[in-house]
Design a protein around this motif. Sequence first.
Motif, PDB file in Angstrom:
ATOM      1  N   GLY A 140       0.818  -1.206   0.000  1.00  0.00           N
ATOM      2  CA  GLY A 140       0.000   0.000   0.000  1.00  0.00           C
ATOM      3  C   GLY A 140       0.855   1.261   0.000  1.00  0.00           C
ATOM      4  O   GLY A 140       2.033   1.237   0.372  1.00  0.00           O
ATOM      5  N   TYR A 141       0.238   2.354  -0.393  1.00  0.00           N
ATOM      6  CA  TYR A 141       0.975   3.613  -0.541  1.00  0.00           C
ATOM      7  C   TYR A 141       0.019   4.784  -0.323  1.00  0.00           C
ATOM      8  O   TYR A 141      -1.123   4.759  -0.770  1.00  0.00           O
ATOM      9  N   LYS A 142       0.505   5.776   0.391  1.00  0.00           N
ATOM     10  CA  LYS A 142      -0.224   7.025   0.577  1.00  0.00           C
ATOM     11  C   LYS A 142       0.732   8.165   0.257  1.00  0.00           C
ATOM     12  O   LYS A 142       1.805   8.267   0.850  1.00  0.00           O
ATOM     13  N   SER A 143       0.360   9.004  -0.676  1.00  0.00           N
ATOM     14  CA  SER A 143       1.290  10.027  -1.138  1.00  0.00           C
ATOM     15  C   SER A 143       1.603  11.039  -0.040  1.00  0.00           C
ATOM     16  O   SER A 143       0.866  11.176   0.933  1.00  0.00           O
ATOM     17  N   GLY A 144       2.693  11.720  -0.205  1.00  0.00           N
ATOM     18  CA  GLY A 144       3.013  12.821   0.690  1.00  0.00           C
ATOM     19  C   GLY A 144       2.089  13.993   0.424  1.00  0.00           C
ATOM     20  O   GLY A 144       1.284  13.985  -0.508  1.00  0.00           O
ATOM     21  N   GLY A 145       2.193  15.011   1.239  1.00  0.00           N
ATOM     22  CA  GLY A 145       1.326  16.167   1.061  1.00  0.00           C
ATOM     23  C   GLY A 145       1.652  17.231   2.080  1.00  0.00           C
ATOM     24  O   GLY A 145       2.711  17.230   2.699  1.00  0.00           O
ATOM     25  N   TRP A 146       0.706  18.127   2.257  1.00  0.00           N
ATOM     26  CA  TRP A 146       0.909  19.211   3.217  1.00  0.00           C
ATOM     27  C   TRP A 146      -0.416  19.593   3.832  1.00  0.00           C
ATOM     28  O   TRP A 146      -1.478  19.298   3.294  1.00  0.00           O
ATOM     29  N   GLN A 147      -0.359  20.240   4.993  1.00  0.00           N
ATOM     30  CA  GLN A 147      -1.549  20.619   5.745  1.00  0.00           C
ATOM     31  C   GLN A 147      -2.129  21.911   5.172  1.00  0.00           C
ATOM     32  O   GLN A 147      -1.650  23.002   5.464  1.00  0.00           O
ATOM     33  N   ALA A 164       2.058  26.756   9.661  1.00  0.00           N
ATOM     34  CA  ALA A 164       2.889  25.698  10.230  1.00  0.00           C
ATOM     35  C   ALA A 164       4.305  25.828   9.682  1.00  0.00           C
ATOM     36  O   ALA A 164       4.500  26.084   8.498  1.00  0.00           O
ATOM     37  N   PRO A 165       5.319  25.639  10.525  1.00  0.00           N
ATOM     38  CA  PRO A 165       6.699  25.809  10.053  1.00  0.00           C
ATOM     39  C   PRO A 165       7.134  24.733   9.060  1.00  0.00           C
ATOM     40  O   PRO A 165       7.921  24.991   8.164  1.00  0.00           O
ATOM     41  N   ILE A 166       6.643  23.519   9.261  1.00  0.00           N
ATOM     42  CA  ILE A 166       6.984  22.409   8.358  1.00  0.00           C
ATOM     43  C   ILE A 166       5.673  21.735   7.979  1.00  0.00           C
ATOM     44  O   ILE A 166       5.268  20.752   8.617  1.00  0.00           O
ATOM     45  N   PRO A 167       4.962  22.227   6.973  1.00  0.00           N
ATOM     46  CA  PRO A 167       3.633  21.690   6.670  1.00  0.00           C
ATOM     47  C   PRO A 167       3.651  20.398   5.871  1.00  0.00           C
ATOM     48  O   PRO A 167       2.608  19.795   5.666  1.00  0.00           O
ATOM     49  N   TYR A 168       4.819  19.935   5.426  1.00  0.00           N
ATOM     50  CA  TYR A 168       4.873  18.797   4.522  1.00  0.00           C
ATOM     51  C   TYR A 168       4.959  17.463   5.266  1.00  0.00           C
ATOM     52  O   TYR A 168       5.504  17.392   6.363  1.00  0.00           O
ATOM     53  N   ALA A 169       4.429  16.426   4.629  1.00  0.00           N
ATOM     54  CA  ALA A 169       4.570  15.050   5.113  1.00  0.00           C
ATOM     55  C   ALA A 169       5.148  14.200   3.987  1.00  0.00           C
ATOM     56  O   ALA A 169       4.788  14.373   2.819  1.00  0.00           O
ATOM     57  N   ASP A 170       6.050  13.306   4.337  1.00  0.00           N
ATOM     58  CA  ASP A 170       6.610  12.388   3.350  1.00  0.00           C
ATOM     59  C   ASP A 170       5.619  11.272   3.049  1.00  0.00           C
ATOM     60  O   ASP A 170       4.655  11.063   3.792  1.00  0.00           O
ATOM     61  N   PRO A 171       5.832  10.510   1.970  1.00  0.00           N
ATOM     62  CA  PRO A 171       4.910   9.416   1.636  1.00  0.00           C
ATOM     63  C   PRO A 171       4.878   8.344   2.725  1.00  0.00           C
ATOM     64  O   PRO A 171       5.800   8.217   3.530  1.00  0.00           O
ATOM     65  N   GLU A 172       3.812   7.582   2.708  1.00  0.00           N
ATOM     66  CA  GLU A 172       3.615   6.482   3.655  1.00  0.00           C
ATOM     67  C   GLU A 172       3.465   5.183   2.860  1.00  0.00           C
ATOM     68  O   GLU A 172       2.769   5.137   1.845  1.00  0.00           O
ATOM     69  N   TYR A 173       4.128   4.119   3.336  1.00  0.00           N
ATOM     70  CA  TYR A 173       4.072   2.817   2.673  1.00  0.00           C
ATOM     71  C   TYR A 173       3.673   1.756   3.703  1.00  0.00           C
ATOM     72  O   TYR A 173       3.927   1.911   4.894  1.00  0.00           O
ATOM     73  N   VAL A 174       3.077   0.680   3.213  1.00  0.00           N
ATOM     74  CA  VAL A 174       2.735  -0.426   4.111  1.00  0.00           C
ATOM     75  C   VAL A 174       2.848  -1.743   3.353  1.00  0.00           C
ATOM     76  O   VAL A 174       2.431  -1.850   2.192  1.00  0.00           O
ATOM     77  N   ASP A 175       3.469  -2.715   4.002  1.00  0.00           N
ATOM     78  CA  ASP A 175       3.500  -4.096   3.506  1.00  0.00           C
ATOM     79  C   ASP A 175       2.581  -4.920   4.405  1.00  0.00           C
ATOM     80  O   ASP A 175       2.812  -5.027   5.612  1.00  0.00           O
ATOM     81  N   ASN A 176       1.546  -5.497   3.806  1.00  0.00           N
ATOM     82  CA  ASN A 176       0.532  -6.219   4.579  1.00  0.00           C
ATOM     83  C   ASN A 176       0.523  -7.692   4.185  1.00  0.00           C
ATOM     84  O   ASN A 176       0.444  -8.032   3.002  1.00  0.00           O
ATOM     85  N   PHE A 177       0.597  -8.564   5.193  1.00  0.00           N
ATOM     86  CA  PHE A 177       0.568 -10.010   4.989  1.00  0.00           C
ATOM     87  C   PHE A 177      -0.670 -10.572   5.699  1.00  0.00           C
ATOM     88  O   PHE A 177      -0.947 -10.213   6.841  1.00  0.00           O
ATOM     89  N   GLU A 178      -1.385 -11.475   5.013  1.00  0.00           N
ATOM     90  CA  GLU A 178      -2.640 -11.991   5.576  1.00  0.00           C
ATOM     91  C   GLU A 178      -2.801 -13.468   5.261  1.00  0.00           C
ATOM     92  O   GLU A 178      -2.546 -13.914   4.130  1.00  0.00           O
ATOM     93  N   LEU A 179      -3.221 -14.221   6.278  1.00  0.00           N
ATOM     94  CA  LEU A 179      -3.604 -15.618   6.126  1.00  0.00           C
ATOM     95  C   LEU A 179      -5.061 -15.754   6.529  1.00  0.00           C
ATOM     96  O   LEU A 179      -5.462 -15.247   7.593  1.00  0.00           O
TER      97      LEU A 179
END
Length: 290
Positions: free
Chosen positions: A29-36, A42-57
């Motif tokens: 999974g992936y969620k793009s970076g962005g800003w508020q 805000a002094p640092i309004p940016y966020a870096d991208p977010e990633y997730v590796d999901n395993f399911e049984l």
Amino acid sequence: GDYDAWTGTLGLQWQPDSDTNAYARYSRGYKSGGWQASSGLAPIPYADPEYVDNFELGLKKNVGRRFQLNSALFYADYQGFQAPLTVVLDPAAGLTGSQFVNLDAVSWGLEMEAQWAPIDHLQIFASYSYLNTEIKSGCCFVDTADPKALQAGARPTGVVLPDGSRLQTLVGNRLPITPENKLNLGLNYTVELAEGDLVLGATYTFTDEQQAVVFAQPGFRSPSNEVVDFRALWKDADDRYTVIGYVKNAFDELAYQDFRTGAPSASGIQRTTLKPNFPRTYGIEFQYRF
């Protein structure tokens, strides 16, 4: 900003017979970076991208024609989990601001669903989920509601700022809005009449306590709650119209979707911001098919 990533799912499925379905699945999974957008100052309004590796049984099983069980074990590895956080900008002036931080975290748990029809016209269903989450990296921040890290659950690093505030690590804390246990029970009973069918139903939901933010102090923890709903549905024999009556939160249980205690004022007063659930709500719905 410019963000992109590959995502996808890879799975294996095994059906030894018509009543059994087992599977293993991996998802990226992936969620793009962005800003508020709402925090122009805000002094640092940016966020870096977010990633997730999901395993399911998972396993889905029918036992005869009256019982069905679905179960799943999962493990999710987050890299760069996006968390909005109030940070101290100027300790001497007591100036704070909101910015995104990217944390590493893991989430694993179990989900089970069951449906049982012990007799004709009666259906009983239940679901249970266990969720364990933990922040693996994240340091160092001042909890503006507990600047000296005195509350239970605080994780001070030992560093004291000039204004007396203490930095905390978030490692070991739970992710926000992740109750450890959640249980749902319900039943439906159908009364067959010559004029149509009457379906009576009730559900009970238990939700465990949960943190509203990444800090673990009690001022951000909403208590567990229990909610009961009722529902009655009438459908005529010709399937031309349906009448639905319902009562949600029948016993007017007070629960919170969000629970936050703010920073203490100069006089020591703290303001708590709450987002409650809906109170007892009832209504009726009419459907007609032309």
